[in-house]
Design a protein around this motif. Structure first.
Motif, short mmCIF file in Angstrom:
data_model
loop_
_atom_site.label_atom_id
_atom_site.label_comp_id
_atom_site.label_asym_id
_atom_site.label_seq_id
_atom_site.Cartn_x
_atom_site.Cartn_y
_atom_site.Cartn_z
N GLN A 107 -7.54 -1.34 5.67
CA GLN A 107 -6.16 -1.40 6.18
C GLN A 107 -5.16 -1.44 5.04
O GLN A 107 -4.12 -0.79 5.09
CB GLN A 107 -5.99 -2.63 7.09
CG GLN A 107 -6.71 -2.50 8.41
CD GLN A 107 -6.22 -1.32 9.21
OE1 GLN A 107 -5.03 -1.10 9.37
NE2 GLN A 107 -7.15 -0.53 9.71
N ALA A 108 -5.45 -2.20 3.99
CA ALA A 108 -4.56 -2.27 2.83
C ALA A 108 -4.46 -0.91 2.15
O ALA A 108 -3.37 -0.47 1.76
CB ALA A 108 -5.05 -3.33 1.85
N ASN A 109 -5.59 -0.21 2.02
CA ASN A 109 -5.60 1.11 1.39
C ASN A 109 -4.80 2.12 2.22
O ASN A 109 -4.06 2.94 1.66
CB ASN A 109 -7.02 1.61 1.18
CG ASN A 109 -7.73 0.88 0.07
OD1 ASN A 109 -7.11 0.27 -0.80
ND2 ASN A 109 -9.05 0.90 0.10
N ILE A 110 -4.92 2.05 3.53
CA ILE A 110 -4.15 2.95 4.39
C ILE A 110 -2.66 2.67 4.23
O ILE A 110 -1.84 3.59 4.14
CB ILE A 110 -4.59 2.80 5.86
CG1 ILE A 110 -5.97 3.41 6.05
CG2 ILE A 110 -3.59 3.44 6.81
CD1 ILE A 110 -6.62 3.11 7.38
N SER A 111 -2.31 1.40 4.19
CA SER A 111 -0.90 1.02 4.02
C SER A 111 -0.35 1.54 2.70
O SER A 111 0.76 2.10 2.64
CB SER A 111 -0.78 -0.50 4.10
OG SER A 111 0.53 -0.91 3.84
#
Length: 158
Positions: A107-111
């Motif tokens: 999720q952090a990488n997508i953000s």
């Protein structure tokens, strides 16, 4: 009648000067916008990483508490945490923690990727605006030169 070519030449020079000045200002604005966007991105990256680290730390602490509580119940019941079923429960807790951690990282990488795409979009739009201004400057110069040539031709004919 001979003043017309001079006026056209002065018009050409002043048009070129102000167009160049406008383009220079646009370049400065684009450069400042790019720097501001990069700074915002850097801050968002740092904020996202800190939030991820904080959530991971909370999850590790929660896992340790759950495992300790489970081991205490086993100990109170006279069982060992090394037994097959007890170890399976502890391993399952660890697997669930690992799955949740992997989800948080994704999720952090997508953000972060979304933020980067936004910055790249803005940079591309700024470059397109700069190219449009250059094209307008070139068109203005050709129009003025054409006008100057027409004026000079009319003056010579008269």
């Amino acid at each position: 009648m001979e003043a017309a070519p001079i006026i056209a030449a002065v018009s050409l020079v002043s048009s070129a000067f102000y167009t160049k000045k406008s383009i220079d200002n646009q370049k400065k604005q684009a450069k400042a916008a790019k720097a501001a966007a990069q700074k915002e991105y850097d801050l968002n990256v740092a904020q996202t990483k800190l939030a991820l680290e904080q959530q991971q730390r909370k999850n590790r602490n929660l896992l340790a508490q759950q495992q300790s509580a489970y081991k205490a119940r086993l100990g109170a019941g006279g069982m060992s945490s090394q037994s097959g079923s007890a170890q399976a429960v502890l391993d399952n807790m660890q697997r669930e923690h690992d799955i949740e951690d992997k989800y948080l990282v994704e999720q952090a990488n997508i953000s972060l990727e979304s933020l980067l795409n936004g910055i790249n979009k803005n940079n591309t739009l700024n470059l397109l605006k700069m190219q449009e201004l250059r094209n307008k400057q070139t068109a203005n110069a050709f129009d003025t030169l054409t006008s100057l040539g027409t004026q000079a031709g009319r003056t010579m004919i008269k």
